[in-house]
Design a protein around this motif. Structure first.
Motif, PDB file in Angstrom:
ATOM      1  N   PHE A  91     -29.028 -10.876  -4.211  1.00  0.00           N
ATOM      2  CA  PHE A  91     -29.821 -11.496  -2.221  1.00  0.00           C
ATOM      3  C   PHE A  91     -30.464 -12.638  -1.871  1.00  0.00           C
ATOM      4  CE2 PHE A  91     -29.969  -6.648  -3.307  1.00  0.00           C
ATOM      5  CZ  PHE A  91     -28.714  -6.096  -2.363  1.00  0.00           C
ATOM      6  N   PHE A  92     -29.721 -13.514  -1.446  1.00  0.00           N
ATOM      7  CA  PHE A  92     -31.178 -14.707  -0.870  1.00  0.00           C
ATOM      8  C   PHE A  92     -31.649 -14.285   0.544  1.00  0.00           C
ATOM      9  CE2 PHE A  92     -28.506 -15.947  -4.637  1.00  0.00           C
ATOM     10  CZ  PHE A  92     -28.503 -16.655  -4.855  1.00  0.00           C
ATOM     11  N   SER A  93     -33.063 -14.539   0.413  1.00  0.00           N
ATOM     12  CA  SER A  93     -33.412 -14.181   2.184  1.00  0.00           C
ATOM     13  C   SER A  93     -34.394 -15.273   2.309  1.00  0.00           C
ATOM     14  CB  SER A  93     -34.886 -12.941   1.775  1.00  0.00           C
ATOM     15  OG  SER A  93     -35.394 -12.900   2.846  1.00  0.00           O
ATOM     16  N   ARG A  94     -34.219 -15.539   3.281  1.00  0.00           N
ATOM     17  CA  ARG A  94     -35.067 -17.066   3.872  1.00  0.00           C
ATOM     18  C   ARG A  94     -36.357 -16.211   4.589  1.00  0.00           C
ATOM     19  NH1 ARG A  94     -33.043 -21.747   5.762  1.00  0.00           N
ATOM     20  NH2 ARG A  94     -30.468 -22.075   5.078  1.00  0.00           N
ATOM     21  N   THR A  95     -36.325 -14.968   4.641  1.00  0.00           N
ATOM     22  CA  THR A  95     -37.773 -14.393   5.781  1.00  0.00           C
ATOM     23  C   THR A  95     -38.583 -13.801   3.656  1.00  0.00           C
ATOM     24  OG1 THR A  95     -37.333 -12.021   4.866  1.00  0.00           O
ATOM     25  CG2 THR A  95     -36.794 -13.966   7.072  1.00  0.00           C
ATOM     26  N   GLY A  96     -38.567 -13.878   2.928  1.00  0.00           N
ATOM     27  CA  GLY A  96     -39.151 -13.248   1.692  1.00  0.00           C
ATOM     28  C   GLY A  96     -39.677 -11.691   2.102  1.00  0.00           C
TER      29      GLY A  96
ATOM     30  N   ALA B 228     -28.573 -19.353   2.855  1.00  0.00           N
ATOM     31  CA  ALA B 228     -29.012 -18.193   3.175  1.00  0.00           C
ATOM     32  C   ALA B 228     -28.947 -17.303   5.002  1.00  0.00           C
ATOM     33  CB  ALA B 228     -30.336 -18.136   2.385  1.00  0.00           C
ATOM     34  N   PRO B 229     -29.132 -16.004   4.961  1.00  0.00           N
ATOM     35  CA  PRO B 229     -29.068 -15.042   3.824  1.00  0.00           C
ATOM     36  C   PRO B 229     -27.670 -15.213   3.845  1.00  0.00           C
ATOM     37  CG  PRO B 229     -28.773 -14.304   6.219  1.00  0.00           C
ATOM     38  CD  PRO B 229     -29.177 -15.547   6.527  1.00  0.00           C
ATOM     39  N   ALA B 230     -28.036 -14.436   2.058  1.00  0.00           N
ATOM     40  CA  ALA B 230     -25.886 -14.226   1.513  1.00  0.00           C
ATOM     41  C   ALA B 230     -26.725 -12.724   0.397  1.00  0.00           C
ATOM     42  CB  ALA B 230     -26.081 -15.763   0.895  1.00  0.00           C
ATOM     43  N   ILE B 231     -25.272 -12.514  -0.118  1.00  0.00           N
ATOM     44  CA  ILE B 231     -25.107 -11.752  -1.381  1.00  0.00           C
ATOM     45  C   ILE B 231     -23.877 -12.531  -2.287  1.00  0.00           C
ATOM     46  CG2 ILE B 231     -24.644  -9.557  -1.768  1.00  0.00           C
ATOM     47  CD1 ILE B 231     -25.636  -8.785   0.678  1.00  0.00           C
ATOM     48  N   VAL B 232     -24.879 -12.479  -3.360  1.00  0.00           N
ATOM     49  CA  VAL B 232     -23.590 -12.575  -4.654  1.00  0.00           C
ATOM     50  C   VAL B 232     -23.499 -11.552  -5.331  1.00  0.00           C
ATOM     51  CG1 VAL B 232     -23.435 -14.515  -6.110  1.00  0.00           C
ATOM     52  CG2 VAL B 232     -24.772 -15.202  -4.200  1.00  0.00           C
ATOM     53  N   PHE B 233     -22.177 -11.494  -5.907  1.00  0.00           N
ATOM     54  CA  PHE B 233     -21.549 -10.723  -6.623  1.00  0.00           C
ATOM     55  C   PHE B 233     -21.334 -11.418  -7.986  1.00  0.00           C
ATOM     56  CE2 PHE B 233     -22.158  -8.321  -2.310  1.00  0.00           C
ATOM     57  CZ  PHE B 233     -22.239  -6.820  -2.392  1.00  0.00           C
ATOM     58  N   LEU B 234     -21.759 -11.302  -8.894  1.00  0.00           N
ATOM     59  CA  LEU B 234     -21.555 -11.227 -10.304  1.00  0.00           C
ATOM     60  C   LEU B 234     -21.336 -10.901 -11.213  1.00  0.00           C
ATOM     61  CD1 LEU B 234     -24.393 -14.023 -11.324  1.00  0.00           C
ATOM     62  CD2 LEU B 234     -22.536 -14.184  -9.962  1.00  0.00           C
ATOM     63  N   LYS B 235     -19.097 -10.742 -11.592  1.00  0.00           N
ATOM     64  CA  LYS B 235     -18.846 -10.120 -12.274  1.00  0.00           C
ATOM     65  C   LYS B 235     -18.079 -10.520 -13.248  1.00  0.00           C
ATOM     66  CE  LYS B 235     -16.408  -7.737  -8.996  1.00  0.00           C
ATOM     67  NZ  LYS B 235     -15.304  -7.184  -7.562  1.00  0.00           N
TER      68      LYS B 235
ATOM     69  N   PHE C   3     -18.271 -13.503  -6.116  1.00  0.00           N
ATOM     70  CA  PHE C   3     -17.865 -12.779  -4.423  1.00  0.00           C
ATOM     71  C   PHE C   3     -19.111 -13.224  -3.801  1.00  0.00           C
ATOM     72  CE2 PHE C   3     -18.123 -10.558  -0.098  1.00  0.00           C
ATOM     73  CZ  PHE C   3     -16.650 -10.725  -0.456  1.00  0.00           C
ATOM     74  N   VAL C   4     -18.979 -13.988  -2.931  1.00  0.00           N
ATOM     75  CA  VAL C   4     -20.270 -14.105  -1.475  1.00  0.00           C
ATOM     76  C   VAL C   4     -20.013 -14.004  -0.486  1.00  0.00           C
ATOM     77  CG1 VAL C   4     -21.527 -15.987  -1.050  1.00  0.00           C
ATOM     78  CG2 VAL C   4     -20.600 -16.261  -3.800  1.00  0.00           C
ATOM     79  N   HIS C   5     -21.104 -12.842  -0.132  1.00  0.00           N
ATOM     80  CA  HIS C   5     -21.172 -12.375   1.100  1.00  0.00           C
ATOM     81  C   HIS C   5     -22.366 -13.470   2.257  1.00  0.00           C
ATOM     82  CE1 HIS C   5     -20.888 -10.195   5.076  1.00  0.00           C
ATOM     83  NE2 HIS C   5     -22.232  -9.613   4.951  1.00  0.00           N
ATOM     84  N   TYR C   6     -22.184 -14.063   3.751  1.00  0.00           N
ATOM     85  CA  TYR C   6     -23.135 -14.995   4.231  1.00  0.00           C
ATOM     86  C   TYR C   6     -23.657 -14.266   5.667  1.00  0.00           C
ATOM     87  CZ  TYR C   6     -22.214 -18.665   1.020  1.00  0.00           C
ATOM     88  OH  TYR C   6     -21.166 -19.572   0.305  1.00  0.00           O
ATOM     89  N   GLY C   7     -24.585 -14.141   5.929  1.00  0.00           N
ATOM     90  CA  GLY C   7     -25.392 -13.370   7.624  1.00  0.00           C
ATOM     91  C   GLY C   7     -25.866 -11.898   6.914  1.00  0.00           C
ATOM     92  N   ALA C   8     -25.922 -11.809   7.648  1.00  0.00           N
ATOM     93  CA  ALA C   8     -26.809 -10.433   7.565  1.00  0.00           C
ATOM     94  C   ALA C   8     -26.047  -8.985   7.252  1.00  0.00           C
ATOM     95  CB  ALA C   8     -27.835 -10.006   9.104  1.00  0.00           C
ATOM     96  N   ILE C   9     -26.327  -8.057   7.391  1.00  0.00           N
ATOM     97  CA  ILE C   9     -25.272  -6.632   6.902  1.00  0.00           C
ATOM     98  C   ILE C   9     -25.790  -5.740   7.083  1.00  0.00           C
ATOM     99  CG2 ILE C   9     -25.619  -6.439   4.459  1.00  0.00           C
ATOM    100  CD1 ILE C   9     -23.570  -6.099   3.636  1.00  0.00           C
ATOM    101  N   ASN C  10     -25.159  -4.556   7.701  1.00  0.00           N
ATOM    102  CA  ASN C  10     -26.149  -3.337   8.096  1.00  0.00           C
ATOM    103  C   ASN C  10     -25.510  -2.428   6.179  1.00  0.00           C
ATOM    104  OD1 ASN C  10     -22.943  -2.391   8.149  1.00  0.00           O
ATOM    105  ND2 ASN C  10     -23.822  -2.468  10.036  1.00  0.00           N
TER     106      ASN C  10
END
Length: 606
Positions: free
Chosen positions: A293-298, A340-347, A353-360
């Protein structure tokens, strides 16, 4: 009187005198010490009864203040002046008076103390009134998705198996109004993990149930004021297991309390770029997908992310990184991610796979289900049944009696195994992309379509095996003179690594297709004591050709065509010398305890 009698009398006197002394001390405490320990009530300060009307309170206040109000520039502020003003501001407001009467809630208390320190000794004209300037009768509370708890639905909440976080608040509280935006964020963060509810002090019975009790007076109160946060852990049914929050009223601290102390969820740590590469990406456990998870806020990980880290710990490793612009080029080079924010899945090697933006919560769960395993799945105890690579189970297609197949690449972790996995993944992609419109007749179909049809029917699965971490399972299938090139630990640095490909054909006995199969793991000695006819027999074929996709596809198709069309021997135990060998394409029989070798390997692997 004898000396012994005198001693007995003295002892008796002391015995009966002690309770009397305690009673006397209690009376003194109640009559003289206790009234001085507790401050006067607001009603006593104003000089009215607790059941007085609003008009009576106002008249009493006017009598007390008329003299010093008319001499503002002469009279001096005393503690009594502030106490009178304090009492009036509480009692003159309907909601504040209700909160004070029922739960001794008084938001002006701290303000009054500060005012005394600042203004006592000054002229009354300098005193700024009212004391609670920020208070308004029409306080605005933000709407949120937490459940409003009342006497009608509170009992149902206690029967809920999920954890509950409840806010006790007052519509007359400026502090609760100030906390309202934070509560809305907390409700959003806890969505899907914890149920949230709120109780207004007007729901007297529920609020009193959630309050603490004064040990001296028995009066309900909230030790930390309002808003008050209480939690009922999962399956908590009574007051004894209720937990109270006593920390700062900020979103991060409250959410962390729920996630860590109440739910026992694991923390997801932040890593520097160097530590991420060293401790996460290059860390052992190659069977796990890396979720970064890549966060801009910490900020700490939301509870639904920590819940996912717990639920998917067998499948994935999780890490957080603080996005900083000076590292943007590094992340682009590593993951081709832009912001960021983004989520990277390393397979698999080279697959991400990269998902950008906030997520619920629900969207992230969908992502995890989609990406929790490698594109080419590793054959392990938790995946073998899903892949159909376990004699205790069935093919992914269901419980039919037809044969099904597992193709596995095994080897020691490193460059050569990674390349072999890429080849087998290309084979899998070819099988997936093959256009098959009608059912294929296995007996007459060309080789190119036989494997694709079996893959479409979910009778064919592909996976890979770690020959070091799962050496027992690897040895089990690839027993040969040079098997140490593929299975077992590296004994020498110059030792050659040779990944090997093999196929296992599973066949359930048609006459036993109604036997109920117990899929729970059982030791080998338990299986020997019971009827194992419900297990599928296994035959293995080892591949000796080149690692070219067309050749591998042709080999798989040839074996499937033969395996589907010929009645191959059905083995349940180790083959004896008097048992005929199977067809040349399928060279070795595999005994029934293969799954147990897999279990023992993966237990040590974790």
């Amino acid at each position: 009187m004898s000396r012994g009698a005198m001693a007995s009398f003295a002892s008796t006197a002391r015995t009966y005198a002690l309770p009397g002394i305690l009673v006397s001390m209690a009376v003194v405490w109640q009559l003289f010490i206790l009234p001085k320990t507790f401050p006067r009530s607001h009603y006593e300060v104003i000089g009215v009864k607790s059941n007085s009307s609003s008009d009576e309170i106002f008249e009493a206040y006017e009598r007390l203040t008329s003299e010093w109000k008319s001499n503002k520039d002469v009279d001096i502020v005393t503690e009594n002046v502030i106490e009178v003003q304090h009492a009036f501001e509480v009692l003159s407001n309907e909601l504040r008076r209700r909160d004070y009467d029922l739960f001794n809630v008084d938001e002006l208390q701290d303000i009054a103390k500060i005012t005394k320190k600042r203004y006592v000794g000054e002229k009354i004209s300098r005193l700024e009134l009212p004391l609670l300037k920020t208070f308004e009768d029409d306080l605005h509370f933000m709407d949120d998705d937490s459940k409003v708890l009342t006497s009608q639905n509170f009992g149902g909440m206690l029967r809920d198996e999920m954890t509950w976080l409840i806010q006790v608040y007052s519509l007359g509280s400026a502090s609760c109004q100030k906390f309202s935006p934070s509560w809305k964020r907390i409700v959003t963060w806890l969505d899907g993990v914890v149920n949230t509810g709120k109780v207004e002090l007007g729901e007297v019975q529920i609020a009193a149930y959630l309050a603490e009790r004064n040990q001296v007076t028995g009066h309900p109160f909230f030790r930390y004021g309002l808003p008050s946060l209480v939690a009922f852990p999962a399956n908590c049914r009574n007051f004894d297991c209720l937990l109270r929050y006593s920390g700062e009223l900020n979103v991060d601290a409250i959410v962390d309390w729920i996630a860590t102390d109440i739910l026992g969820l694991p923390r997801i740590l932040y890593y520097s770029p160097e530590a991420l590469v060293r401790d996460v990406i290059r860390k052992p456990a190659p069977h796990k997908v890396k979720v970064i998870f890549f966060s801009r806020t910490g900020h700490r990980a939301a509870p639904f992310l920590r819940q996912a880290a717990k639920d998917y710990q067998e499948y994935a490793s999780f890490a957080f990184v603080l996005w900083q612009e000076e590292n943007a080029q590094l992340w682009w080079n590593l993951f081709e991610m832009e912001s960021a924010p983004a989520i990277v899945f390393l397979k698999d090697p080279g697959v991400k796979f990269v998902h950008y933006g906030a997520i619920n919560s629900s969207d992230f769960k969908s992502l995890m289900e989609q990406h929790k395993t490698h594109a080419l799945r590793q054959l392990r105890s938790i995946t073998s049944m899903d892949l159909g690579c376990d004699p205790r189970g069935h093919s992914p297609a269901g419980n039919g009696s037809f044969p099904w197949y597992c193709v596995v690449i095994a080897g020691k972790p490193g460059f050569k195994l990674s390349k072999a996995r890429e080849v087998l993944r290309s084979v899998q992609d070819n099988l997936t992309n093959e256009a098959i419109t009608d059912a294929v007749d296995i007996s007459s179909a060309p080789f190119s379509l036989v494997a694709a049809q079996a893959f479409k029917e979910k009778r064919l699965s592909l996976g890979w095996l770690d020959g070091v971490a799962q050496k027992k399972y690897c040895f089990f299938y690839l027993s040969s003179e040079n098997v140490t090139e593929t299975c077992g630990p590296r004994n020498y640095e110059e030792e050659e690594d040779v990944p090997k490909l093999f196929l296992v054909r599973y066949q359930r006995n048609i006459s036993e297709d109604n036997v109920k199969v117990d899929k729970r793991f059982k030791p080998a000695w338990d299986l020997m004591k019971e009827d194992v006819s419900g297990l599928a027999s296994q035959l293995v074929a080892k591949y000796n050709g080149s690692m070219e996709v067309p050749e591998i596809l042709s080999w798989i198709s040839k074996i499937i065509k033969e395996g589907d069309s010929k009645d191959l021997p059905y083995y349940m135990n180790n083959v004896g010398t008097d048992v005929p060998k199977p067809e040349p394409s399928i060279t070795d029989e595999i005994p029934q305890d293969a799954s147990q070798a897999l279990e023992s390997d993966t237990e040590s692997e974790e």
